[in-house]
Design an enzyme around this catalytic site. Structure first.
Site: not given
Ligand code: ATP
Ligand code: MG
Length: 566
Positions: A42, A268, A278
């Site tokens: 995102e 994760r 984030k």
């Molecule tokens: P948010 O949804 O709160 O903005 P997010 O960390 O899920 O935060 P995204 O941009 O949606 O951010 O993440 C993109 C991809 O990275 C998703 O598939 C997510 O599952 C993966 N991802 C995010 N954080 C982690 C992590 N700490 N370890 C492994 N994969 C992650």
């Molecule tokens: Mg996310």
């Protein structure tokens, strides 16, 4: 189909995990002719090391099995998203060594199709416009132990739903007044199936679709359908989406989607002494607790890049931690170990004195300068040697001298002798102090029979080899030392405000450092081992031509536990 850029030959072979087992089974059984994955960030922040885990998994699998991996911006929430993030994400994925070829997509590309599918669900009596407020909707949802209550708007006619949804889209209603919900099961044991929201009203400008829409699909409604539209075979996400999977599958089963992707969850990455949310990273940036998203103390890809981490070492780290379904906290020392290991192999050696103490070599001829030839790497002779000037005045590290040294201190003290790396034996005779009693200069002699730092013919030995720079030729520079940004192991775990856990000493700026003259030519991207001090790299933001600023990328050893435990 574009082949992903090959990882470097130095990358370790990928280890097997349960996701790769599933992919192999699906290819062997013929369920899929090829594998297609995606990385779906995102664009509401910069990528961090947790994202690197997901990137290495998705692009890695595509590469290993001859498939492809899409980069898809999951841009369904116009409120928090910005073009700056879209650009930085692409730069970071490329820097990590991956290539999506022509397969760059945006969930917003599918807004038209998703809208058509929402209309179809309404016509199939599987969706309705609900006018409960957010609070009422929450109360109607029930709990894990009690079923929910149906919304009073649940049984509207198809015609009325079509009319209201069209008017939602036309902008007739204020934000929060209406949503479109799927009609599934208000008593379902999985709360995600209790009539989830598909569309909400947001009178917001979108970075790509402008003002074309004032209703936006939710993540749940957009994600699986975007996967299906792109013919993703394996949709890999983190464990918190496990409970969303039945809903993911419900949409796929109830819509005429062109393919049937499978969602698979993995745990994760969480790192000690690190926050990865984030929202919290954004707060650190916005409130100036750090110098920006790319501050070298941030766990962002751009922060690591600026700090001098290599993409190879980050990929190696991701491969070492592996993919499982177990939640866990990974020691940040594992990441630092991977950086150290790679830099040890590739970084040329250099000499830098961070806290200089001047030494006058009294028996060295005034005005004489010798070139000392010194190896650039102890185990890679092929990277050659360099010549460093040696003369009557040099700098040594202040902490390498003690006026009254204890027994176990082997470095310089009055009457003691040491080896200057690649130069000569040096013996200290007297100490010069300023009015406050601070040592400001040492008076020493050298032994001309030890040129190159070799033992003298009389067989005399010394216990310490020290780094040095010529005082007349050294390049003055700023060097920045970084420590962990947080003082506690789990800054995200406890009840404390995470800002109160910031390490006040996470950045030390040393302005009076003296570097060997070759380092004046160092440019951003260059990395060195400063002998005995650690690995350092040229800061791409603060350096000027001929006047580099160095960041300590990582120390030589993991000293954190020892230092803090004292
Ligand atoms: P948010 O949804 O709160 O903005 P997010 O960390 O899920 O935060 P995204 O941009 O949606 O951010 O993440 C993109 C991809 O990275 C998703 O598939 C997510 O599952 C993966 N991802 C995010 N954080 C982690 C992590 N700490 N370890 C492994 N994969 C992650
Ligand atoms: Mg996310």
């Amino acid at each position: 189909m574009t082949a992903p850029k090959a990882p470097l030959p130095s990358d370790p072979p990928p280890s097997k995990d349960f996701i790769r087992d599933i992919v192999e089974d699906d290819l062997r059984s013929g369920k899929h002719a090829g594998v297609v994955t995606r990385f779906p960030p995102e664009p509401n922040g910069y990528l961090h090391i947790g994202h690197a885990k997901s990137i290495c998994l998705n692009f890695g699998i595509a590469h290993e099995y001859g498939g492809r991996c899409h980069l898809r911006f999951d841009d369904t929430n116009p409120v928090k998203e910005e073009v700056e993030y879209v650009d930085s994400i692409q730069e970071d994925v490329r820097w990590l060594g991956f290539d999506w070829g022509d397969h760059l997509y945006y969930a917003s590309d599918y807004f038209g199709q998703l809208h058509d599918w929402a209309l179809q669900l309404i016509r199939d009596r599987k969706a309705y416009v609900c006018e409960l407020s957010a609070e009422e909707m929450r109360l109607h949802r029930g709990t894990l132990t009690e079923p929910g209550k149906p919304s009073p708007w649940r049984e509207r006619s198809v015609e009325e739903n079509l009319d209201l949804f069209a008017r939602m889209r036309a902008g007739e209603f204020p934000e929060g007044s209406k949503v479109l919900r799927a009609k599934i099961d208000m008593a379902h044991s999985n709360m995600n199936l209790r009539d989830p929201v598909l569309y909400r009203i947001l009178h917001q400008h979108h970075h790509r679709t402008g003002d074309q829409w004032c209703i936006y699909p939710t993540y749940d409604f957009a994600h699986g359908q975007s996967d299906a539209l792109e013919h993703i075979t394996h949709s890999l996400c983190t464990l918190e989406f496990e409970v969303h999977r039945p809903l993911y599958e419900w949409f796929i089963a109830n819509l005429p989607v062109p393919s049937r992707p499978r969602q698979i969850e993995f745990s994760r990455l969480s790192l000690t002494y690190t926050v990865m949310s984030k929202r919290k990273l954004l707060q650190l940036v916005k409130e100036n607790h750090v110098e920006g998203w790319d501050d070298p103390r941030m766990p962002t890809i751009s922060g690591y890049r600026r700090r001098g981490y290599t993409p190879e070492s980050i990929r190696n780290f991701c491969s070492q931690i592996g993919i499982t379904k177990f939640k866990g906290l990974t020691d940040v020392g594992v990441l630092e170990h991977c950086i150290r290991e790679h830099l040890n192999a590739i970084a040329p050696r250099a000499m830098a004195v961070l806290d200089p103490l001047k030494v006058i070599i009294e028996n060295y001829p005034e005005g004489q300068v010798e070139e000392m030839e010194i190896a650039n790497h102890p185990s890679h002779p092929e990277v050659g040697t360099r010549n460093l000037p040696f003369c009557r005045e040099i700098y040594i590290e202040r902490e390498d001298f003690m006026e009254d040294p204890p027994k176990e201190f082997f470095r310089l003290g009055p009457g003691r002798e040491v080896r200057l790396r690649g130069a000569y034996f040096l013996k200290c005779h007297s100490v010069i102090k300023d009015d406050s009693g601070k040592v400001v200069e040492l008076r020493c002699t050298y032994d001309p029979e030890t040129r190159g730092g070799n033992n003298p013919p009389d067989g005399r030995k010394v216990k310490a080899t020290m780094h040095w720079v010529s005082a007349l030729h050294a390049v003055p520079a700023e060097v920045r030392l970084y420590d962990r940004l947080f003082n506690v192991e789990s800054p995200e775990g406890g009840d404390d405000d995470f800002l109160s856990l910031l390490n006040p000493d996470s950045l030390k700026i040393l302005s009076g450092c003296q570097l060997e003259p070759t380092l004046a030519r160092a440019v951003p991207g260059d990395r060195f081992q400063f002998e005995r001090l650690g690995y350092f790299s040229v800061d791409p933001k603060l350096s000027r031509p001929g006047s580099p600023v160095f960041n300590r990328t990582v120390s030589l050893k993991d000293s954190w536990a020892k230092v803090k435990g004292q």
